[in-house]
Motif scaffolding. Structure first.
Motif, short mmCIF file in Angstrom:
data_model
loop_
_atom_site.label_atom_id
_atom_site.label_comp_id
_atom_site.label_asym_id
_atom_site.label_seq_id
_atom_site.Cartn_x
_atom_site.Cartn_y
_atom_site.Cartn_z
N UNK A 102 8.88 5.08 -3.67
CA UNK A 102 8.63 3.67 -3.38
C UNK A 102 7.91 3.08 -4.59
N UNK A 103 8.57 2.13 -5.25
CA UNK A 103 8.10 1.61 -6.53
C UNK A 103 7.77 0.12 -6.44
N UNK A 104 6.64 -0.25 -7.01
CA UNK A 104 6.31 -1.67 -7.15
C UNK A 104 6.52 -2.05 -8.62
N UNK A 105 7.15 -3.17 -8.85
CA UNK A 105 7.49 -3.63 -10.20
C UNK A 105 6.43 -4.61 -10.68
N UNK A 142 0.81 -1.22 0.00
CA UNK A 142 0.00 0.00 0.00
C UNK A 142 0.84 1.27 0.00
N UNK A 143 2.12 1.14 0.35
CA UNK A 143 3.00 2.30 0.39
C UNK A 143 3.52 2.70 -0.98
N UNK A 144 3.24 1.88 -2.03
CA UNK A 144 3.77 2.15 -3.37
C UNK A 144 3.34 3.52 -3.88
N UNK A 145 4.32 4.25 -4.41
CA UNK A 145 4.08 5.60 -4.94
C UNK A 145 4.18 5.65 -6.46
N UNK A 146 4.64 4.56 -7.06
CA UNK A 146 4.79 4.51 -8.51
C UNK A 146 4.87 3.05 -8.95
#
Length: 210
Positions: free
Chosen positions: A118-121, A66-70
């Motif tokens: 903070x990025x999720x791939x 949930x912390x993902x920013x991009x």
């Protein structure tokens, strides 16, 4: 094994994004002989499946990261899925090339991400994990924090699981090899005796032969 894992496994088989041929194996680009062939990009051609992938990947991200920013997609297979996910979540998006361009700006990360974001791939398919983790390394060098990775499908190779552990990357997928085997056996797509052959392949795919 979750309902989503089995449901997506069935959807992939229905559109022939996954094919199982234990007695007539495919040859991968690596030269490996394989009883399974996976092409998740076929999901883009089916609006209902495409939407399913988009929404379920979003659910994974919202629940686990949930912390993902991009969002960053891995080229080329996950460029489209990553963009769809980022659009649904209303987050910035970029994609990662296998290597830097040899002309122009020489970019490997295409798009723009804020430093320390903070990025999720997003990935489409995990085999050995090598190309996926190269993308993670490129993003870290770019200056962002990779909080995790989501993907449509994984073969669940031990070598990949170890590589993700060593890289400190949490991986979550919509479905996996075990779910495909279970669903394929339940629906009669493969025979019961084929399950043993398919399970044996995953133990040592580089040396497997029929």
């Amino acid at each position: 094994m979750t309902v989503i894992q089995k449901l997506f496994a069935q959807k992939l088989m229905d559109i022939e994004a996954i094919k199982l041929q234990p007695n007539e194996p495919f040859t991968w680009a690596s030269g490996w002989k394989s009883p399974i062939y996976t092409d998740n990009r076929k999901t883009l051609g089916y609006p209902d499946v495409r939407s399913f992938v988009k929404l379920e990947l979003c659910h994974l991200i919202q629940s686990a990261f949930p912390e993902a920013e991009a969002v960053a997609g891995v080229a080329t297979g996950a460029i489209a899925q990553g963009a769809l996910v980022a659009d649904e979540l209303g987050l910035p998006y970029a994609y990662v090339r296998p290597k830097p361009k040899d002309h122009g700006m020489g970019n490997q990360v295409e798009g723009e991400l804020k430093k320390d974001a903070k990025v999720v791939v997003v990935e489409d398919l995990i085999s050995t994990g090598g190309s996926s983790l190269k993308a993670v390394a490129a993003l870290r060098e770019y200056g962002v924090e990779v909080v995790g990775m989501v993907a449509s499908f994984t073969y669940g190779f031990p070598v990949a699981e170890e590589a993700f552990r060593e890289a400190g990357v949490q991986l979550l997928t919509l479905s996996n090899y075990d779910a495909v085997l279970e669903q394929a056996a339940e629906t009669g797509y493969i025979k019961d005796e084929d399950k043993a052959v398919l399970a044996e392949w995953r133990k040592n795919p580089s040396e497997w032969r029929v």
